[in-house]
Design an enzyme around this catalytic site. Structure first.
Site, PDB file in Angstrom:
ATOM      1  N   ASP A   5      -7.169  -1.336  -4.457  1.00  5.42           N
ATOM      2  CA  ASP A   5      -8.223  -0.980  -3.496  1.00  5.42           C
ATOM      3  C   ASP A   5      -9.162   0.073  -4.081  1.00  5.42           C
ATOM      4  O   ASP A   5     -10.376   0.025  -3.866  1.00  5.42           O
ATOM      5  CB  ASP A   5      -7.597  -0.439  -2.206  1.00  5.42           C
ATOM      6  N   ASP A  11       0.851  -1.190   0.000  1.00  6.93           N
ATOM      7  CA  ASP A  11       0.000   0.000   0.000  1.00  6.93           C
ATOM      8  C   ASP A  11       0.885   1.238   0.000  1.00  6.93           C
ATOM      9  O   ASP A  11       1.974   1.230   0.588  1.00  6.93           O
ATOM     10  CB  ASP A  11      -0.918   0.030   1.220  1.00  6.93           C
TER      11      ASP A  11
END
Length: 221
Positions: free
Chosen positions: A185, A151
């Protein structure tokens, strides 16, 4: 929308997602941050579990972290397989473009994160206090199916103490927006958002067409 067009969308999202993750993994140390704007930063973290780093072992204490990670990865593979079959089905039945597009980007996002979980552990060395290397001689930081999701997108838009006059939350320190996420995401969240907001248009039966007035009039005659 045809399956071919949906596949092109999936490939594009996967490329953007994986290129961004590989770049971050091979150029950043864990927790390293680069400020792009005051409200947007590149902040490298690795997610070993579900959303916001939650693990199955947090809920089921009798499961080890390693077993929980394996179960989560296998569950994701089963889920994305089901989404894939759903995508093929809706394209064959010529459902609405909105529905096909939403499913396609959800599939792409889910698959993007699965690639991290399945392969990154064996493809890269660890990132703690160092920049990871690709295909390290001593092996990767984890076994297959035990990789961590990369991430990097962080939007600390606002933080501060809320006014005292606000009920319940008044006087409390609030930071918005704390979660760090990735392109995959974004694709999943956008797809789900489309299905919620445009629910009626997405799930309308495009195969049913109204009988033209002229045809109805002739049949009655």
């Amino acid at each position: 929308m045809s399956l071919k067009k949906a596949s092109i969308i999936i490939i594009l999202i996967l490329l953007i997602d994986q290129i961004s993750k590989i770049y971050i993994k091979t150029h950043f140390q864990l927790a390293e941050t680069v400020e792009v704007f005051t409200w947007f930063k590149i902040h490298f973290i690795e997610n070993d579990g579900m959303a916001w780093g939650t693990k199955l072992s947090d809920f089921f204490t009798f499961i080890s972290d390693k077993s929980a990670k394996l179960f989560l990865t296998l569950f994701r593979i089963v889920a994305v397989t089901g989404i894939g079959f759903w995508l093929v089905d809706v394209t064959k039945k010529k459902k609405s473009k909105i529905l096909v597009f939403a499913i396609a980007i959800i599939f792409a996002g889910a698959l993007g994160n699965i690639l991290d979980s399945v392969f990154y552990g064996v493809l890269f060395s660890g990132s703690n206090m160092q920049i990871a290397t690709f295909l390290p001689e001593g092996g990767g930081y984890a076994e297959v199916f035990h990789g961590k999701v990369v991430d990097m997108l962080y939007f600390p838009i606002w933080s501060g103490v809320l006014p005292e006059w606000l009920p319940v939350i008044g006087g409390k320190y609030v930071s918005f927006f704390d979660p760090v996420f990735n392109v995959a995401d974004v694709a999943i969240s956008t797809g789900i958002g489309i299905l919620i907001v445009f629910n009626k248009k997405a799930f309308k039966d495009s195969s049913k067409t109204e009988t033209p007035y002229s045809e109805l009039h002739n049949n009655q005659a």
